[in-house]
Design a protein around this motif. Structure first.
Motif, mmCIF file in Angstrom:
data_model
loop_
_atom_site.group_PDB
_atom_site.id
_atom_site.type_symbol
_atom_site.label_atom_id
_atom_site.label_comp_id
_atom_site.label_asym_id
_atom_site.label_seq_id
_atom_site.Cartn_x
_atom_site.Cartn_y
_atom_site.Cartn_z
ATOM 1 N N CYS A 199 88.312 -21.158 19.560
ATOM 2 C CA CYS A 199 88.654 -20.861 18.166
ATOM 3 C C CYS A 199 88.826 -19.364 17.919
ATOM 4 C CB CYS A 199 87.603 -21.429 17.217
ATOM 5 S SG CYS A 199 85.942 -20.767 17.451
ATOM 6 N N ASP A 200 88.264 -18.507 18.789
ATOM 7 C CA ASP A 200 88.393 -17.068 18.610
ATOM 8 C C ASP A 200 89.763 -16.549 19.007
ATOM 9 O OD1 ASP A 200 85.767 -16.976 17.772
ATOM 10 O OD2 ASP A 200 84.977 -16.487 19.755
ATOM 11 N N GLY A 201 90.465 -17.279 19.875
ATOM 12 C CA GLY A 201 91.810 -16.893 20.254
ATOM 13 C C GLY A 201 91.883 -15.485 20.792
ATOM 14 N N LYS A 202 92.825 -14.705 20.247
ATOM 15 C CA LYS A 202 93.034 -13.321 20.675
ATOM 16 C C LYS A 202 92.423 -12.323 19.707
ATOM 17 C CE LYS A 202 97.423 -14.548 22.910
ATOM 18 N NZ LYS A 202 98.890 -14.300 22.938
ATOM 19 N N ARG A 203 91.642 -12.829 18.771
ATOM 20 C CA ARG A 203 91.073 -11.937 17.765
ATOM 21 C C ARG A 203 89.866 -11.180 18.324
ATOM 22 N NH1 ARG A 203 91.362 -16.745 14.869
ATOM 23 N NH2 ARG A 203 89.084 -16.781 14.844
ATOM 24 N N VAL A 204 89.372 -10.251 17.538
ATOM 25 C CA VAL A 204 88.264 -9.413 17.973
ATOM 26 C C VAL A 204 87.009 -10.236 18.265
ATOM 27 C CG1 VAL A 204 87.500 -8.951 15.605
ATOM 28 C CG2 VAL A 204 86.965 -7.306 17.416
ATOM 29 N N GLU A 205 86.889 -11.399 17.644
ATOM 30 C CA GLU A 205 85.719 -12.252 17.892
ATOM 31 C C GLU A 205 85.636 -12.712 19.349
ATOM 32 O OE1 GLU A 205 86.795 -13.101 13.518
ATOM 33 O OE2 GLU A 205 87.824 -12.570 15.383
ATOM 34 N N ALA A 206 86.774 -12.643 20.071
ATOM 35 C CA ALA A 206 86.799 -13.105 21.455
ATOM 36 C C ALA A 206 86.265 -12.062 22.437
ATOM 37 C CB ALA A 206 88.225 -13.484 21.848
ATOM 38 N N THR A 207 85.967 -10.856 21.975
ATOM 39 C CA THR A 207 85.427 -9.845 22.879
ATOM 40 C C THR A 207 84.053 -10.279 23.375
ATOM 41 O OG1 THR A 207 84.300 -8.597 21.131
ATOM 42 C CG2 THR A 207 86.614 -8.075 21.534
ATOM 43 N N SER A 262 81.442 -8.547 23.254
ATOM 44 C CA SER A 262 80.386 -7.809 22.569
ATOM 45 C C SER A 262 79.386 -8.768 21.934
ATOM 46 C CB SER A 262 80.990 -6.919 21.479
ATOM 47 O OG SER A 262 79.976 -6.427 20.612
ATOM 48 N N PRO A 263 78.094 -8.518 22.121
ATOM 49 C CA PRO A 263 77.090 -9.370 21.469
ATOM 50 C C PRO A 263 77.091 -9.231 19.953
ATOM 51 C CG PRO A 263 76.049 -7.475 22.517
ATOM 52 C CD PRO A 263 77.476 -7.463 22.959
ATOM 53 N N LEU A 264 77.808 -8.246 19.434
ATOM 54 C CA LEU A 264 77.928 -8.108 17.984
ATOM 55 C C LEU A 264 78.958 -9.072 17.413
ATOM 56 C CD1 LEU A 264 77.807 -4.218 17.629
ATOM 57 C CD2 LEU A 264 75.967 -5.855 17.215
ATOM 58 N N TRP A 265 79.863 -9.557 18.255
ATOM 59 C CA TRP A 265 80.915 -10.458 17.777
ATOM 60 C C TRP A 265 80.732 -11.890 18.278
ATOM 61 C CZ3 TRP A 265 84.210 -9.035 14.072
ATOM 62 C CH2 TRP A 265 84.418 -7.671 13.859
ATOM 63 N N ARG A 266 80.341 -12.013 19.525
ATOM 64 C CA ARG A 266 80.385 -13.328 20.163
ATOM 65 C C ARG A 266 79.538 -14.400 19.483
ATOM 66 N NH1 ARG A 266 81.789 -13.713 26.192
ATOM 67 N NH2 ARG A 266 83.722 -13.242 25.120
ATOM 68 N N PRO A 267 78.349 -14.109 18.955
ATOM 69 C CA PRO A 267 77.536 -15.190 18.384
ATOM 70 C C PRO A 267 78.097 -15.791 17.096
ATOM 71 C CG PRO A 267 76.192 -13.253 18.900
ATOM 72 C CD PRO A 267 77.611 -12.828 18.955
ATOM 73 N N HIS A 268 79.057 -15.112 16.470
ATOM 74 C CA HIS A 268 79.490 -15.525 15.132
ATOM 75 C C HIS A 268 80.710 -16.439 15.220
ATOM 76 C CE1 HIS A 268 76.545 -12.781 13.684
ATOM 77 N NE2 HIS A 268 77.154 -11.729 14.194
#
Length: 900
Positions: A842-850, A852-858
């Motif tokens: 669902c994260d696709g190519k967006r920043v959520e797909a990095t 980083s533990p700041l993005w990945r859990p969300h």
């Protein structure tokens, strides 16, 4: 209520048991503050009906709303009188951050689109515990840059996101977590914790705001509430007085500067008026904090005596927050005169206890899940609970205009004006919205789907929502359910009865009174469909767009050219399913009241008429079934002067041809044992009209018999499922596509004397049809997929595991219908689960797909998902119907004994 054997995990369930009614004390306060009020129909008083231009984002900080309020991570009382939310300033933005920013429909390259990052972290059904994370940039927010990037991207390009501007580079943002813990129904502890994740120290201003919705400026109720800054028990506080709500005291920890203004429009700034109605206006706090202007609000910290206002803020200034440092602001909202020790032991205990109780509550919902699936479940349910918003709209007053405001343009009230036939509509209630920013209004079929996962954790609210839409102040006198505020008179698919059955069956002790109440109203709704959407009585229906926006090669809401008419596969299938759902409800009610047997025979008869038309003749002598293709299509037809009929299939393989799979119901042995009147009438119908026998399949087990009613017989169903499970057509790695991938290279369609082009578009829409902000030409949509999962399980139940399909088609891997349902559910859930590299589809190519533990859990719960990759698209907080993933996660694998 789940029974896990413990004691503490039952605390939230006990609160729910005490809170059956909508007015229950624990439900009085909740996340009912809208994510967006500007750009809505309710606030549009223009002659043109251009809601986005009449009340744009740039007006929101300075202009009083008429019907609601909005804010960041906010709450309000269920009547929407008193509101509490977070405002922020990083010392660089041109305006105070009081609401989430997004592009209006004409600004976004795929329609309206929010340009912020926030996630609902947690919540409980009574809102005893709520937690929200907002990611706030430390650099100046790029408002204009985002507008320009969207314009440059065009409809063919990806939607630019906040991260694409570079403003979040090197983690230069604050994570601001706002948590609410109720000590009691009217005693709420609030904690705002902001963490600097950037590499350097940064400034942050936190301004929790309390304000009253403006109810006094319109000439209908002159009573004015009051907020007054003061000190209570030696601490900074704001006391709020309201004629209906009573008194509330908001305590602030520490020594912030208190700012007081009025929730009034700044007519001078916005419209060039000579003066304003009041000295202080809605943007007064913004102007003082950001611009350093004097005299725009009361600054109580400077010793100025407080006069009553209607909007107040506590200004907490953190001039230098070190990297990794967290700063915290605490508040406590208490009914009455406040608390003598608001930030003492009871505060910390409430936060700790409510967080623990939330852990135990969610653990009890599905204790068998692994950690990853439990996280998806919890986040989806938390987001679903946050969809509750106060919705107030009285159409008659809106059409006429208010006494203290300029008169409404005649065009608004004339023939063709928006919602002019809905003057009875008068709502002020808490309603679950599809998405708190992009769709901050209810939609009929969205709400029905949302009730199904709500039933897992809050069945009382689920039932209340389904009944609310049928109440006389919402349902039209002619029986139509209101579709959505842009056009209440449009038609959403009739899934209300299906949802009512799901909610009814979800409770351990079924609520027959609820089922009876909703059934009687749906009788009126069924009549509306028959009278208004079956123009010639052919039993083939014309529903219009039916919520599937651009799924057809033409706009299905507009009339066909000339004397052609469109008979829809999906509309007809929905009505066949509607008949069967009402049949099932009537049969259930007839077990205790035999008068319902007569109604049941009416619906079985109506289903059989629809099935005959669908399969056999129709107005075009061919029905909607296409024998050569083994699929169902829309049909265009017209009457010839000689009395004959011309007809053509619209040979586009789309979700409209899969909807017939949903029209099925099983008559269990108790029906024939307990309901002789219904049984004899059904037998009479089948004797007198033997062509009906093709739509009913019998089973005899000993002295008992059961039957299946279905729009498609086993042969036709198998052919349709062959298309559906073909990976070159509908079956994707993450669910069923809304348009066949066989049309990937585009399809020229000829019908009604015209040529049309449609093609598979797995991602964002390339057409502006219906605003262009959603796409049914290829992506995966959870609501229809979830219904297909349930339909396959019904097929498996009836055929006792003997109905098989190839999965995928052509693989030779024969599975039962139940196993196919499980596999489809698995694929849908996989959208939210980490892959081998840890990213989620669902994260696709967006920043959520990095990584980083700041993005990945969300987890982002999107409106729909790319038909090839599973990337989330459309609205980004659609834990409206996408929360159906909770239903998929909590339904055990079907007939696990057959898996071997």
């Amino acid at each position: 209520m789940p029974q896990t054997g413990g004691v503490s995990e039952q605390i939230e369930w006990a609160r729910l048991a005490e809170s059956d009614g909508a007015d229950a004390p624990w439900r009085h306060w909740g996340p009912y503050l809208s994510g967006r009020q500007w750009g809505t129909v309710r606030e549009d008083y223009s002659a043109s009906g251009d809601a986005w231009s009449f009340f744009p984002f740039d007006h929101a900080r300075s202009r009083a709303y008429r019907w609601g309020e909005d804010g960041i991570a906010g709450i309000c009382d269920r009547n929407g009188f008193l509101n509490l939310a977070v405002a922020l300033w990083n010392g660089k933005d041109p305006i105070l951050k009081e609401r989430w920013f997004g592009l209006a429909n004409e600004e976004g390259n795929h329609g309206e689109d929010v340009k912020e990052h926030w996630w609902i972290l947690d919540g409980t059904p009574t809102h005893s515990w709520m937690s929200v994370l907002y990611r706030y940039p430390q650099e100046e927010y790029p408002y204009q840059q985002l507008r320009e990037m969207a314009a440059a991207a065009g409809r063919e390009g990806r939607e630019p996101e906040l991260a694409d501007t570079g403003v979040l580079a090197d983690n230069r943002f604050f994570d601001v977590v706002t948590s609410y813990a109720k000590v009691g129904p009217h005693d709420i502890c609030v904690e705002i914790a902001a963490t600097n994740h950037g590499p350097a120290a940064a400034a942050l201003h936190l301004l929790p705001q309390l304000w009253f919705r403006n109810t006094w400026a319109w000439g209908r109720d002159a009573r004015r509430p009051a907020l007054e800054a003061t000190r209570v028990h030696g601490r900074c506080a704001v006391v709020a007085e309201h004629s209906s709500l009573g008194r509330y005291t908001l305590h602030f920890d520490g020594a912030p500067t208190l700012l007081v203004t009025d929730n009034e429009t700044n007519d001078v700034a916005l419209f060039g008026s000579a003066s304003n109605e009041t000295r202080y206006t809605k943007c007064g706090i913004d102007e003082h904090v950001v611009q350093g202007a004097a005299g725009t609000c009361q600054v109580i910290g400077e010793g100025v005596a407080s006069r009553p206002g209607t909007k107040a803020a506590a200004w907490h200034r953190f001039d230098s927050v070190a990297p990794g440092e967290t700063v915290t602001v605490r508040l406590r909202l208490v009914a009455g005169n406040g608390h003598d020790d608001p930030f003492g032991p009871t505060f910390d205990a409430a936060v700790s206890d409510r967080r623990r109780e939330a852990d135990e509550f969610h653990e009890s919902v599905a204790p068998e899940l692994d950690d990853e699936r439990r996280q998806v479940l919890r986040k989806s349910l938390a987001g679903l609970m946050w969809t509750k918003q106060h919705y107030r709209f009285k159409v008659r007053d809106w059409l006429e205009g208010d006494p203290a405001q300029p008169p409404a343009p005649d065009l608004r009230r004339g023939i063709g004006g928006r919602n002019v036939h809905w003057r009875h509509f008068d709502v002020a209630d808490v309603i679950s919205m599809p998405d708190e920013w992009e769709y901050p209004w209810f939609a009929a079929w969205d709400l029905a789907f949302q009730a199904v996962p709500f039933a897992l954790v809050d069945p009382a609210f689920a039932k209340e929502q389904l009944l609310l839409l049928c109440r006389e102040w919402m349902m039209h006198p002619n029986g139509q359910l209101p579709a959505y505020e842009w056009d209440f008179g449009d038609a959403n698919p009739p899934v209300h009865a299906w949802a009512a059955l799901q909610v009814y069956r979800a409770e351990a002790k079924p609520d027959r009174q609820f089922l009876s109440r909703v059934f009687h109203k749906l009788l009126l709704n069924f009549s509306w469909w028959v009278n208004r959407k079956d123009a010639d009585g052919s039993d083939l229906f014309e529903g219009g767009f039916l919520g599937m926006d651009n799924i057809g090669p033409v706009n299905r809401s507009t009339p066909m050219l000339g004397d052609w008419r469109l008979e829809q596969s999906d509309a007809t299938s929905w009505m066949a399913a509607f008949s069967l759902h009402l049949l099932q409800i009537a049969l259930e009610l007839a077990r205790e009241d035999e008068s319902y047997e007569d109604v049941a025979t009416k619906f079985v008869e109506h289903f059989l008429y629809i099935a005959r038309a669908f399969n056999k003749f129709g107005s075009g002598a061919g029905g909607l079934w296409h024998e050569e293709d083994g699929f169902c299509y829309d049909l265009v037809s017209r009457q010839r002067p000689d009395g004959g009929v011309d007809s053509e299939h619209v040979r586009v393989r789309s979700m409209v041809g899969l909807m017939p799979v949903l029209a099925q119901a099983v008559l269990e042995p108790w029906v024939f044992a307990e309901l002789p009147g219904f049984t004899s009438r059904l037998e009479y119908l089948l004797r007198k009209q033997p062509e009906f026998t093709q739509f009913i399949t019998w089973q005899q087990v000993g002295d008992e018999r059961r039957a299946s009613l279905a729009l498609l017989d086993a042969g036709k169903l198998g052919r349709v499922l062959g298309r559906m499970f073909d990976e070159a057509e509908f079956l994707s790695p993450h669910g069923i596509r809304s348009l066949s991938a066989a049309h990937r290279d585009g399809l020229d369609v000829q019908f009604a004397g015209q040529a049309h082009i449609i093609g598979y578009e797995p991602g964002e829409s390339r057409t502006p049809m219906f605003g262009g902000n959603s796409n049914w030409r290829g992506p995966i949509w959870f609501p229809t997929n979830a219904m297909l999962v349930e339909a396959l399980r019904q097929v498996d139940d009836f055929h006792d595991g003997q109905f098989h399909v190839d999965l995928p088609t052509g693989s030779g891997n024969a599975v039962t219908a139940g196993q196919a349902a499980d596999e489809l559910a698995r694929r849908l859930v996989s959208v939210f689960l980490p892959t081998a590299d840890g990213s989620r589809p669902c994260d696709g190519k967006r920043v959520e797909a990095t990584d980083s533990p700041l993005w990945r859990p969300h987890i982002t719960f999107s409106e729909y998902f790319d038909g090839d990759t599973g990337e989330g698209l459309g609205a980004t907080h659609q834990t409206g119907w996408t929360a159906l993933v909770a239903r998929l996660l909590t339904t055990p694998n079907h007939n696990p004994a057959r898996q071997a």
